[in-house]
Design a protein around this motif. Structure first.
Motif, PDB file in Angstrom:
ATOM      1  N   LEU A 119       0.614  -0.934  -0.114  1.00  0.00           N
ATOM      2  CA  LEU A 119      -0.208  -0.271  -0.260  1.00  0.00           C
ATOM      3  C   LEU A 119       0.732   1.549   0.290  1.00  0.00           C
ATOM      4  CD1 LEU A 119      -2.251  -1.225   2.606  1.00  0.00           C
ATOM      5  CD2 LEU A 119      -2.677  -1.078   0.099  1.00  0.00           C
ATOM      6  N   THR A 120       2.088   1.200  -0.121  1.00  0.00           N
ATOM      7  CA  THR A 120       2.621   2.213  -0.159  1.00  0.00           C
ATOM      8  C   THR A 120       2.861   3.426  -1.013  1.00  0.00           C
ATOM      9  OG1 THR A 120       4.761   0.807  -0.013  1.00  0.00           O
ATOM     10  CG2 THR A 120       3.695   1.706   1.937  1.00  0.00           C
ATOM     11  N   GLN A 121       3.062   2.098  -2.100  1.00  0.00           N
ATOM     12  CA  GLN A 121       3.132   2.243  -3.564  1.00  0.00           C
ATOM     13  C   GLN A 121       1.886   2.565  -3.802  1.00  0.00           C
ATOM     14  OE1 GLN A 121       5.731   1.872  -4.889  1.00  0.00           O
ATOM     15  NE2 GLN A 121       7.001   1.406  -3.051  1.00  0.00           N
ATOM     16  N   LEU A 151       7.265   4.865   9.666  1.00  0.00           N
ATOM     17  CA  LEU A 151       8.488   4.768   9.387  1.00  0.00           C
ATOM     18  C   LEU A 151       8.611   4.678   8.013  1.00  0.00           C
ATOM     19  CD1 LEU A 151      10.325   1.837  11.617  1.00  0.00           C
ATOM     20  CD2 LEU A 151       9.529   3.776  11.831  1.00  0.00           C
ATOM     21  N   GLY A 152       8.027   5.798   7.002  1.00  0.00           N
ATOM     22  CA  GLY A 152       8.481   5.593   5.694  1.00  0.00           C
ATOM     23  C   GLY A 152       8.533   7.138   5.712  1.00  0.00           C
ATOM     24  N   ASP A 153       8.787   7.375   4.805  1.00  0.00           N
ATOM     25  CA  ASP A 153       8.881   8.795   4.336  1.00  0.00           C
ATOM     26  C   ASP A 153       7.596   9.435   4.197  1.00  0.00           C
ATOM     27  OD1 ASP A 153       8.028   7.545   1.617  1.00  0.00           O
ATOM     28  OD2 ASP A 153      10.347   8.446   0.831  1.00  0.00           O
ATOM     29  N   ASN A 159       0.705   7.694   0.564  1.00  0.00           N
ATOM     30  CA  ASN A 159       0.286   6.315  -0.523  1.00  0.00           C
ATOM     31  C   ASN A 159      -0.530   5.443   0.763  1.00  0.00           C
ATOM     32  OD1 ASN A 159       0.901   7.940  -2.655  1.00  0.00           O
ATOM     33  ND2 ASN A 159       2.508   6.367  -2.590  1.00  0.00           N
ATOM     34  N   LEU A 160      -0.153   5.010   1.424  1.00  0.00           N
ATOM     35  CA  LEU A 160      -0.435   4.324   2.526  1.00  0.00           C
ATOM     36  C   LEU A 160      -1.794   4.069   3.046  1.00  0.00           C
ATOM     37  CD1 LEU A 160       1.189   1.871   4.907  1.00  0.00           C
ATOM     38  CD2 LEU A 160      -0.334   3.190   5.716  1.00  0.00           C
ATOM     39  N   GLU A 181       4.727  -5.648   9.360  1.00  0.00           N
ATOM     40  CA  GLU A 181       5.187  -5.790   8.497  1.00  0.00           C
ATOM     41  C   GLU A 181       6.910  -4.362   8.770  1.00  0.00           C
ATOM     42  OE1 GLU A 181       6.456  -5.859   3.824  1.00  0.00           O
ATOM     43  OE2 GLU A 181       4.621  -4.365   4.631  1.00  0.00           O
ATOM     44  N   ALA A 182       7.336  -4.966  10.386  1.00  0.00           N
ATOM     45  CA  ALA A 182       8.270  -4.223  11.498  1.00  0.00           C
ATOM     46  C   ALA A 182       9.233  -5.196  10.689  1.00  0.00           C
ATOM     47  CB  ALA A 182       7.572  -3.283  12.459  1.00  0.00           C
ATOM     48  N   LYS A 183      10.510  -4.119  10.226  1.00  0.00           N
ATOM     49  CA  LYS A 183      11.421  -4.929   9.759  1.00  0.00           C
ATOM     50  C   LYS A 183      12.407  -4.442  11.759  1.00  0.00           C
ATOM     51  CE  LYS A 183      12.045  -4.261   4.965  1.00  0.00           C
ATOM     52  NZ  LYS A 183      12.677  -3.594   4.400  1.00  0.00           N
TER      53      LYS A 183
END
Length: 327
Positions: A119-121, A151-153, A159-160, A181-183
């Motif tokens: 969903l980030t795209q 944590l994303g930009d 987008n998410l 989905e956390a690294k």
């Protein structure tokens, strides 16, 4: 019980023990380690995630239940033919469509447990209620991962939020699964924080609680039934077989004799012949039962013998009469 069914796994991940320990402290009961496969599938499909995934000293102190999950990126149609073989090697099978055609295929005919979207795209298609309802009706869950929003930009976050809002509105809040989905441990949040975050995106609180508890549990249970049961309906727990030692004792003691048509428990599972009844009947002085064919044969022989006797008697009577006339 709260579930987080998407924790990325790599063979050399130094942050994995800390992430699992933090999820355990947050109150999660079941966590799934996710292995993503993109491109051509290997010839031999085995689980890349070991069992257990970590040494005992690195596992959480409360013994967090850890499942193994695989996510297949749908790029080619030939991958779909081996989905059943891939599902047997893992606890949960998820697919990640990349375009509208693969998304419709995942919602329709593909046999999977979770449909996970990036969903980030900016997605090249819109979500439709008819397509999503088909997936929900067949038992598949639509996954929303929230760590990129933390944590994303700014572009990934925008987008998410837009895609998650559209997905919640199109699915009407049904069949949704929320994972991290956390690294790293920084991308994890507690179950009630996740419910509040989903409420901001338009998902009701009751549906949000189901997305991290009941819906996730149904994914794990149905995946296990598909692997261990018959068509996900019948689960054979114990077939009633006798232990090998008990069967040996029955053979030794002469027990377990069966009549005609009974199954031989001590042997190969085939039907035993009726010779056992002959042995038992010999001891009792009883005759072996006659089959229908043998009874017909005996009746025919007796009938032929009676006809022969009558013809012989008629011939004798004729000879005596002739002798009297000559005398």
């Amino acid at each position: 019980m709260f579930y987080d069914l998407n924790i990325p796994w790599t063979p050399t991940d130094p942050h994995l023990p800390r992430t699992l320990a933090f999820l355990d402290d947050l109150g999660y009961s079941v966590v799934a380690l996710n292995h993503t496969i993109s491109g051509k599938l290997p010839a031999i499909l085995t689980s890349a995630i070991p069992d257990p995934p970590l040494p005992p000293k690195d596992l959480p102190r409360n013994r967090l239940e850890i499942k193994r999950r695989v996510t297949l990126v749908l790029t080619e149609t030939y991958q779909n033919a081996r989905l059943a073989e891939l599902a047997r090697a893992y606890d949960v099978l998820a697919v990640r469509p990349i375009d509208e055609r693969s998304f419709q295929l995942a919602c329709g005919s593909l046999d999977c447990d979770v449909i996970s979207l990036d969903l980030t795209q900016r997605l090249p298609f819109f979500f439709k209620f008819k397509t999503l309802s088909e997936a929900v009706r067949s038992g598949k869950k639509l996954e929303i991962c929230y760590s990129q929003a933390l944590l994303g930009d700014s572009t990934a976050r925008r987008n998410l939020i837009s895609n998650a809002t559209q997905l919640i509105r199109a699915s009407r809040g049904r069949g949704l699964l929320i994972s991290s989905e956390a690294k790293t441990a920084l991308g994890c949040r507690g179950p009630w924080d996740v419910v509040n975050l989903a409420a901001v995106w338009g998902l009701g609180q009751e549906r949000g609680v189901e997305a991290v508890s009941r819906e996730a549990r149904s994914v794990v249970v149905m995946a296990r039934m598909k692997r261990e049961g018959y068509r996900g309906v019948v689960d054979v727990v114990f077939g009633g077989e006798k232990p090998a030692g008990l069967v040996g004792e029955e053979k030794k003691n002469g027990e377990g004799k069966k009549g005609p048509g009974k199954v031989d428990v001590a042997g190969n599972g085939q039907k035993r012949k009726a010779d056992v009844l002959g042995e038992e009947g010999a001891a009792d002085g009883a005759e072996k039962p006659v089959s229908k064919r043998e009874a017909k044969r005996r009746a025919r022989v007796a009938r032929d013998a009676a006809q022969n006797d009558s013809s012989i008697e008629a011939a004798k009577a004729g000879a005596d009469t002739e002798a009297l006339e000559k005398g």
